[in-house]
Design a protein around this motif. Structure first.
Motif, PDB file in Angstrom:
ATOM      1  N   TYR A  13     -82.691 -20.335  41.755  1.00  0.00           N
ATOM      2  CA  TYR A  13     -82.441 -19.101  42.502  1.00  0.00           C
ATOM      3  C   TYR A  13     -80.939 -18.846  42.589  1.00  0.00           C
ATOM      4  O   TYR A  13     -80.128 -19.746  42.348  1.00  0.00           O
ATOM      5  CB  TYR A  13     -83.076 -19.187  43.894  1.00  0.00           C
ATOM      6  CG  TYR A  13     -84.580 -18.987  43.864  1.00  0.00           C
ATOM      7  CD1 TYR A  13     -85.119 -17.730  43.579  1.00  0.00           C
ATOM      8  CD2 TYR A  13     -85.452 -20.047  44.080  1.00  0.00           C
ATOM      9  CE1 TYR A  13     -86.496 -17.538  43.536  1.00  0.00           C
ATOM     10  CE2 TYR A  13     -86.827 -19.861  44.038  1.00  0.00           C
ATOM     11  CZ  TYR A  13     -87.345 -18.604  43.767  1.00  0.00           C
ATOM     12  OH  TYR A  13     -88.698 -18.422  43.720  1.00  0.00           O
ATOM     13  N   GLU A  15     -78.879 -18.701  44.831  1.00  0.00           N
ATOM     14  CA  GLU A  15     -78.081 -19.575  45.695  1.00  0.00           C
ATOM     15  C   GLU A  15     -77.802 -20.931  45.039  1.00  0.00           C
ATOM     16  O   GLU A  15     -77.138 -21.781  45.633  1.00  0.00           O
ATOM     17  CB  GLU A  15     -78.805 -19.805  47.030  1.00  0.00           C
ATOM     18  CG  GLU A  15     -78.955 -18.552  47.897  1.00  0.00           C
ATOM     19  CD  GLU A  15     -80.105 -17.658  47.469  1.00  0.00           C
ATOM     20  OE1 GLU A  15     -80.820 -17.996  46.498  1.00  0.00           O
ATOM     21  OE2 GLU A  15     -80.285 -16.604  48.100  1.00  0.00           O
ATOM     22  N   HIS A  17     -80.175 -23.129  44.023  1.00  0.00           N
ATOM     23  CA  HIS A  17     -81.217 -24.118  44.278  1.00  0.00           C
ATOM     24  C   HIS A  17     -82.231 -24.143  43.123  1.00  0.00           C
ATOM     25  O   HIS A  17     -82.723 -23.106  42.709  1.00  0.00           O
ATOM     26  CB  HIS A  17     -81.936 -23.786  45.583  1.00  0.00           C
ATOM     27  CG  HIS A  17     -82.953 -24.793  45.953  1.00  0.00           C
ATOM     28  ND1 HIS A  17     -82.631 -25.943  46.631  1.00  0.00           N
ATOM     29  CD2 HIS A  17     -84.278 -24.847  45.701  1.00  0.00           C
ATOM     30  CE1 HIS A  17     -83.729 -26.650  46.785  1.00  0.00           C
ATOM     31  NE2 HIS A  17     -84.740 -26.016  46.239  1.00  0.00           N
ATOM     32  N   ALA A  19     -85.685 -24.511  41.987  1.00  0.00           N
ATOM     33  CA  ALA A  19     -87.042 -24.489  42.531  1.00  0.00           C
ATOM     34  C   ALA A  19     -88.035 -25.113  41.551  1.00  0.00           C
ATOM     35  O   ALA A  19     -89.046 -25.676  41.971  1.00  0.00           O
ATOM     36  CB  ALA A  19     -87.457 -23.058  42.862  1.00  0.00           C
ATOM     37  N   GLY A  40     -92.190 -26.049  49.800  1.00  0.00           N
ATOM     38  CA  GLY A  40     -90.899 -26.058  49.114  1.00  0.00           C
ATOM     39  C   GLY A  40     -90.924 -26.735  47.752  1.00  0.00           C
ATOM     40  O   GLY A  40     -89.906 -26.777  47.059  1.00  0.00           O
ATOM     41  N   ALA A  41     -92.075 -27.256  47.320  1.00  0.00           N
ATOM     42  CA  ALA A  41     -92.164 -27.972  46.044  1.00  0.00           C
ATOM     43  C   ALA A  41     -92.073 -27.036  44.837  1.00  0.00           C
ATOM     44  O   ALA A  41     -91.806 -27.488  43.719  1.00  0.00           O
ATOM     45  CB  ALA A  41     -93.466 -28.764  45.974  1.00  0.00           C
ATOM     46  N   GLY A  42     -92.328 -25.731  45.054  1.00  0.00           N
ATOM     47  CA  GLY A  42     -92.222 -24.780  43.948  1.00  0.00           C
ATOM     48  C   GLY A  42     -93.508 -24.056  43.589  1.00  0.00           C
ATOM     49  O   GLY A  42     -93.542 -23.321  42.598  1.00  0.00           O
ATOM     50  N   LYS A  43     -94.554 -24.228  44.386  1.00  0.00           N
ATOM     51  CA  LYS A  43     -95.858 -23.639  44.059  1.00  0.00           C
ATOM     52  C   LYS A  43     -95.776 -22.117  43.969  1.00  0.00           C
ATOM     53  O   LYS A  43     -96.233 -21.512  42.990  1.00  0.00           O
ATOM     54  CB  LYS A  43     -96.904 -24.036  45.121  1.00  0.00           C
ATOM     55  CG  LYS A  43     -97.064 -25.538  45.302  1.00  0.00           C
ATOM     56  CD  LYS A  43     -98.150 -25.888  46.330  1.00  0.00           C
ATOM     57  CE  LYS A  43     -97.843 -25.442  47.744  1.00  0.00           C
ATOM     58  NZ  LYS A  43     -96.664 -26.110  48.353  1.00  0.00           N
ATOM     59  N   SER A  44     -95.234 -21.485  45.019  1.00  0.00           N
ATOM     60  CA  SER A  44     -95.161 -20.013  45.009  1.00  0.00           C
ATOM     61  C   SER A  44     -94.290 -19.521  43.865  1.00  0.00           C
ATOM     62  O   SER A  44     -94.611 -18.519  43.225  1.00  0.00           O
ATOM     63  CB  SER A  44     -94.586 -19.490  46.328  1.00  0.00           C
ATOM     64  OG  SER A  44     -95.435 -19.809  47.384  1.00  0.00           O
ATOM     65  N   THR A  45     -93.206 -20.225  43.609  1.00  0.00           N
ATOM     66  CA  THR A  45     -92.314 -19.826  42.524  1.00  0.00           C
ATOM     67  C   THR A  45     -93.063 -19.846  41.191  1.00  0.00           C
ATOM     68  O   THR A  45     -92.957 -18.911  40.391  1.00  0.00           O
ATOM     69  CB  THR A  45     -91.087 -20.763  42.468  1.00  0.00           C
ATOM     70  OG1 THR A  45     -90.372 -20.646  43.698  1.00  0.00           O
ATOM     71  CG2 THR A  45     -90.179 -20.416  41.304  1.00  0.00           C
TER      72      THR A  45
HETATM   73  P1  ADP Z   1     -93.805 -23.714  47.832  1.00  0.00           P
HETATM   74  O1  ADP Z   1     -94.597 -22.497  47.487  1.00  0.00           O
HETATM   75  O2  ADP Z   1     -94.300 -24.973  47.170  1.00  0.00           O
HETATM   76  O3  ADP Z   1     -93.631 -23.877  49.307  1.00  0.00           O
HETATM   77  P2  ADP Z   1     -91.543 -22.210  46.837  1.00  0.00           P
HETATM   78  O4  ADP Z   1     -91.767 -21.927  45.409  1.00  0.00           O
HETATM   79  O5  ADP Z   1     -91.793 -21.131  47.820  1.00  0.00           O
HETATM   80  O6  ADP Z   1     -92.342 -23.547  47.219  1.00  0.00           O
HETATM   81  O7  ADP Z   1     -90.051 -22.704  47.027  1.00  0.00           O
HETATM   82  C1  ADP Z   1     -89.418 -23.678  46.182  1.00  0.00           C
HETATM   83  C2  ADP Z   1     -87.978 -23.801  46.580  1.00  0.00           C
HETATM   84  O8  ADP Z   1     -87.280 -22.624  46.219  1.00  0.00           O
HETATM   85  C3  ADP Z   1     -87.769 -23.980  48.066  1.00  0.00           C
HETATM   86  O9  ADP Z   1     -86.698 -24.863  48.266  1.00  0.00           O
HETATM   87  C4  ADP Z   1     -87.429 -22.592  48.547  1.00  0.00           C
HETATM   88  O10 ADP Z   1     -86.631 -22.621  49.689  1.00  0.00           O
HETATM   89  C5  ADP Z   1     -86.690 -22.017  47.358  1.00  0.00           C
HETATM   90  N1  ADP Z   1     -86.879 -20.560  47.243  1.00  0.00           N
HETATM   91  C6  ADP Z   1     -88.051 -19.907  47.154  1.00  0.00           C
HETATM   92  N2  ADP Z   1     -87.851 -18.593  47.006  1.00  0.00           N
HETATM   93  C7  ADP Z   1     -86.505 -18.433  47.003  1.00  0.00           C
HETATM   94  C8  ADP Z   1     -85.661 -17.304  46.870  1.00  0.00           C
HETATM   95  N3  ADP Z   1     -86.151 -16.074  46.694  1.00  0.00           N
HETATM   96  N4  ADP Z   1     -84.323 -17.508  46.899  1.00  0.00           N
HETATM   97  C9  ADP Z   1     -83.819 -18.746  47.068  1.00  0.00           C
HETATM   98  N5  ADP Z   1     -84.549 -19.839  47.187  1.00  0.00           N
HETATM   99  C10 ADP Z   1     -85.886 -19.694  47.157  1.00  0.00           C
END
Ligand code: ADP
Ligand code: ADP
Length: 221
Positions: A13, A15, A17, A19, A40-45
């Motif tokens: 992302y 910032e 980080h 993901a 925070g593991a990356g599932k939604s991403t």
């Molecule tokens: P999960 O769905 O497993 O909880 P996410 O995919 O939501 O995990 O998030 C994975 C990592 O990426 C986390 O550390 C989260 O804070 C970060 N993250 C998710 N979306 C964003 C974003 N739009 N910008 C910056 N960091 C993000």
């Protein structure tokens, strides 16, 4: 044939980080699998990359025989229409009926109203809510609301059904009911990928499970 293929996918992302890091896996057409890992593991991403709500920083994501990095911009809407998505909070609109909520994707896609009505009723019938079509979803239980969300996700008969924590707000019995629905759609050929951190539910389902830890696929890939 592969329905989803990730090759060395990374997502960083803005910032800085990471993901997702070096993610490789294939989900075959007709498969049903879980995606798990801590918050925070990356599932939604990972799901967002498939829906083109995010772009990978490296590597390739394939859906069917299309590599998404080279999908022309004007085909993005068409791509999203091949996918049904179920969210935890189901994102229903409380200013219209159950019927109109489920009809929304078809209206956006420009279906003929009569054809749309037939499909909406078929979808509501599949989730056991045909008798609720005229009600406002706010009058339904949370399990029923989630089933409306599922009807909306499958009303256009997607080849691929994605779900992000679809049972997050449901008790164990309702969660199991929702899983049986996903199994039912999988049996008729829909490829299903469900992100969940409900390990007891996943264990009961006995399906392939992809495990993410800190953005890396550590099992099931
Ligand atoms: P999960 O769905 O497993 O909880 P996410 O995919 O939501 O995990 O998030 C994975 C990592 O990426 C986390 O550390 C989260 O804070 C970060 N993250 C998710 N979306 C964003 C974003 N739009 N910008 C910056 N960091 C993000
Ligand atoms: P969930 O994993 O429950 O589906 P989200 O994907 O929205 O929820 O967010 C997961 C994590 O990513 C959260 O910790 C959230 O703070 C973080 N996150 C989401 N969007 C952003 C963003 N734009 N910038 C930074 N962090 C984000």
């Amino acid at each position: 044939m592969a329905e989803i293929r990730f090759t060395n996918v990374g997502k960083r992302y803005a910032e800085g980080h990471d993901a997702l890091i070096g993610v490789d896996f294939t989900l075959e057409s007709g498969e049903m699998a879980f995606l798990t890992g801590h918050s925070g593991a990356g599932k939604s991403t990972l799901l967002k990359l498939i829906m083109l709500m995010e772009r990978p920083s490296r590597g390739q994501v394939w859906v069917g025989d299309q590599e998404l990095n080279v999908l022309p911009r004007h085909q993005i809407a068409w791509h999203r229409r091949r996918i049904g998505v179920v969210f935890q909070n189901h994102q229903l609109l409380f200013d219209r009926s159950v019927f109109d909520n489920v009809a929304l994707p078809l209206q956006i896609a420009g279906y003929d109203p009569q054809d749309a009505a037939r499909r909406v009723r078929a979808a509501l019938d599949k989730v056991g809510l045909l008798m609720r079509e005229k009600q406002n979803p706010i009058t339904l239980s949370s399990g029923e609301q989630q089933r409306v969300g599922i009807a909306r996700a499958i009303v256009h008969k997607p080849k691929l059904l994605l779900a992000d924590e679809p049972t997050g707000n449901l008790d164990p019995q309702l969660s199991e009911d929702v899983m049986r629905l996903f199994e039912q759609f999988n049996r008729i050929g829909t490829t299903v990928l469900i992100a969940s951190h409900d390990l007891s539910l996943i264990n009961r389902m006995q399906r392939r499970t992809l495990v993410l830890r800190g953005g890396r696929l550590v099992s099931g890939g």
